[in-house]
Design an enzyme around this catalytic site. Structure first.
Site, PDB file in Angstrom:
ATOM      1  CG  HIS A  35     -11.953  -2.054   8.784  1.00 45.41           C
ATOM      2  ND1 HIS A  35     -12.190  -0.732   8.475  1.00 45.41           N
ATOM      3  CD2 HIS A  35     -11.449  -2.049  10.042  1.00 45.41           C
ATOM      4  CE1 HIS A  35     -11.824   0.023   9.499  1.00 45.41           C
ATOM      5  NE2 HIS A  35     -11.372  -0.755  10.461  1.00 45.41           N
TER       6      HIS A  35
ATOM      7  CE  LYS B  95      -4.228  -1.800   2.119  1.00 42.43           C
ATOM      8  NZ  LYS B  95      -3.989  -3.218   1.887  1.00 42.43           N
TER       9      LYS B  95
ATOM     10  NE  ARG C 260      -7.946  -9.825  -3.864  1.00 42.89           N
ATOM     11  CZ  ARG C 260      -9.080  -9.327  -3.415  1.00 42.89           C
ATOM     12  NH1 ARG C 260     -10.199  -9.478  -4.121  1.00 42.89           N
ATOM     13  NH2 ARG C 260      -9.124  -8.653  -2.283  1.00 42.89           N
TER      14      ARG C 260
ATOM     15  CD  GLU D 245      -4.822   5.264   4.023  1.00 42.78           C
ATOM     16  OE1 GLU D 245      -4.365   4.959   2.915  1.00 42.78           O
ATOM     17  OE2 GLU D 245      -6.013   5.070   4.365  1.00 42.78           O
TER      18      GLU D 245
END
Length: 630
Positions: free
Chosen positions: A235, A116, A297, A200
């Site tokens: 999440h 990431k 994917r 973040e």
């Protein structure tokens, strides 16, 4: 076109890939672990190869075994599905080095977008807007804490190699940071073999918007529009839809254009998803939507895109992997109608959504919608893998019509004795705010109390169960015990007999009256009744007939392991005083952490496990007794 295909996966996605491959005339090869020896994907494939023990780390995550199975079966290509090794660049390289066709993006693209922090830096260079945060190499807890403090709480800790909602923790204040960091790193290490994280800024009203992209080996890249995946619990996506509600044409053009730019930046080939986070405080605006990550994917939620575009994305994957151009150009793609998908999980919302395992003795998912599943009646839900049972995908000419169909089919779900989240999903989809398109990722956490159904049967369900028992084929046996519970059910009985039933420790006598409110459907067999209503399942017995009805309760303070797993944390000591809801023990199972809490205020009278211990389903972990601690 590829002639033979090995699917390096299991369950629903393996069955999904087999379905398209069969239509295209491609021979399919399944792989399976000990736990999956009789699984649906094994039964449906043309050939199946055993690859090891039940644990994924010893079977589905061992690339050498997958490649050996492909060679032994004569497969020409390998499709990774999603999860497991689908985003592992080293595995993709090994497949290609073995002379096999890899049905996925180039390993370099996977590597570029797989971490990431590196992906966000790459997107910044490509001109794609990204969320503010820390992407540095210094992973010391002290540095991460300083960066979080500088960004300002709340922040989101995310595993660098993460995905699928795993390895992600929201931190509301500085005092929580260390505990959340360690939990995130443990889960990341267990799921991805990499405990590095990034930090973040947490967007207060975030919406999860993602764009389906597709590239081929001839330099063409298109998008197949956006999906909204904002309804999430811990999440994990729960309900997804396409197109995104409230997305105007200008914003769609900007976001989808940014997604294509991101795909081109890594010379992307195959199916991919660019995920964005949107600040929904002022609606969907192009200047308030930022790149979050790319999944290299096929996504779990790809069916909603298929439904609104009329395209088979697995077929697209197979054609691109065979060297063909993309089936359609951008101008030939259009949105038609609306689609909503719900993920049906084997879990118990009434007990903190703990996974539910066992044999599917009764399994009916309704009609009128698309159902993607990897199980059928008689199959077992294993504790070894993700607990998703099926995906229910409803479509309509409008969003309202699609939601109506989804709610209806969710309320018709009949599964027993494995518990599901069907009723929870139905309530979420039928919520007025969801219907109005007022969604963000805090939707479910903010409404959780109203979305989790009462585990106790309603009056209408009690009436239904009594009526079913009264009218069952074995009613003529009323003269023998324990059928004396059917008071007055004789040849000369009054018109309105009473029926005594037990559920979950509660015994009631129901006066069966013509015209009484009934809700759902029920069947009586032996000395029990099984009732289904609004997505829930309820088991009743005759008083004194024996057998559990309605599930075990924690009224005695026993904390039992809900599934096989490993104890990763013990938060209390024997003799310690605890309060209701306080975390006692955390176990790791089904690739997730599950915390077990005190059912009431009291004292830890027994503590039978230590950190690192392996436990089986039903093992006693601890016992809480009401009383004062030392």
């Amino acid at each position: 076109m590829i002639a033979s295909l090995l699917i390096a996966n299991r369950g629903e996605i393996a069955c999904r890939i087999i379905r398209t491959a069969r239509r295209l005339g491609i021979r399919t090869v399944a792989v399976y672990s000990d736990a999956d020896a009789r699984a649906m994907h094994v039964r449906e494939a043309d050939e199946a190869v055993h690859i090891g023990p039940s644990a994924a780390r010893d079977s589905y995550l061992v690339g050498e075994k997958i490649i050996a199975a492909a060679r032994a079966s004569g497969a020409e290509a390998v499709h990774p599905g999603y999860g497991f090794l689908s985003e592992n660049a080293e595995f993709a390289e090994a497949v290609q080095a073995a002379g096999l066709v890899w049905v996925g993006p180039n390993p370099a693209s996977i590597r570029a977008m797989g971490l990431k922090d590196a992906a966000k830096k790459l997107m910044q260079e490509a001109g794609v807007p990204v969320t503010p945060g820390y992407l540095g190499e210094d992973q010391s807890p002290e540095r991460l804490r300083r960066e979080a403090d500088a960004i300002g709480y709340p922040v989101l800790i995310k595993a660098v190699a993460g995905g699928g909602g795993k390895g992600m923790r929201k931190v509301n204040r500085a005092a929580e940071f260390e505990e959340m960091l360690q939990s995130c790193k443990r889960e990341a290490a267990a799921s991805f073999g990499d405990d590095r994280v990034l930090i973040e800024k947490y967007i207060e009203r975030p919406r999860h918007i993602e764009v389906q992209v597709f590239g081929d080996g001839h330099g063409d890249v298109v998008h197949l529009f956006e999906r909204d995946c904002s309804l999430q619990r811990r999440h994990q996506k729960v309900i997804e839809e396409a197109p995104a509600p409230g997305m105007d044409d200008a914003t769609r053009e900007a976001v989808c254009g940014a997604a294509v730019k991101a795909a081109r930046a890594v010379d992307y080939v195959g199916a991919g998803t660019i995920e964005f986070i949107a600040d929904a405080s002022e609606g969907l605006r192009a200047d308030r939507i930022w790149f979050m990550e790319m999944n290299t994917r096929l996504q779990v939620e790809h069916p909603v895109t298929e439904e609104i575009t009329g395209q088979d994305l697995v077929e697209w994957q197979l054609r691109v992997a065979s060297g063909e151009r993309l089936p359609l150009r951008q101008e030939e793609l259009a949105i038609r109608g609306h689609a909503v998908e719900a993920r049906l999980y084997a879990e118990d919302p009434a007990h903190e959504f703990l996974p539910s395992t066992g044999r599917l003795d009764h399994f009916v998912l309704g009609r009128g919608v698309r159902v993607d599943t990897g199980v059928e009646e008689g199959d077992r839900i294993s504790p070894w893998y993700d607990p998703m049972i099926a995906k229910l995908i409803a479509t309509g000419g409008s969003r309202e019509e699609a939601i109506d169909r989804l709610v209806a089919v969710l309320e018709e779900v009949e599964v027993w004795p494995v518990r599901t989240n069907a009723a929870f999903l139905a309530r979420a989809a039928d919520d007025p705010d969801f219907r109005a398109g007022e969604v963000d990722t805090a939707f479910i956490p903010g409404k959780i109390d109203g979305l989790v159904p009462d585990p106790a049967p309603s009056e209408a369900v009690w009436n239904l169960a009594a009526t079913a028992l009264l009218h069952s084929d074995f009613g003529a046996a009323a003269e023998s015990d324990p059928w004396s519970a059917l008071q007055g059910f004789r040849a000369n009985a009054p018109d309105d007999p009473d029926v005594s039933l037990a559920h979950g420790g509660t015994v009631r006598t129901i006066a069966v009256r013509p015209g009484a409110a009934l809700e759902g459907i029920a069947t009586a067999e032996g000395q029990s009744v099984l009732a289904f209503s609004r997505g829930q399942a309820f088991a009743f017995t005759l008083p004194g007939a024996g057998g559990a009805a309605g599930g075990a309760a924690a009224s005695d303070g026993a904390i039992l392991s809900p599934m096989p797993g490993r104890v990763i944390a013990v938060a209390v000591g024997q003799g310690e005083r605890v309060v209701k809801g306080q975390k006692l023990v955390t176990i790791e199972a089904m690739k997730m952490e599950h915390s077990l809490a005190a059912p009431f205020d009291g004292v830890v009278a027994e503590l039978d496990v230590t950190q690192g211990a392996q436990v089986s389903e039903g093992d006693l972990l601890a016992r809480v007794e009401k009383g004062e601690g030392e």
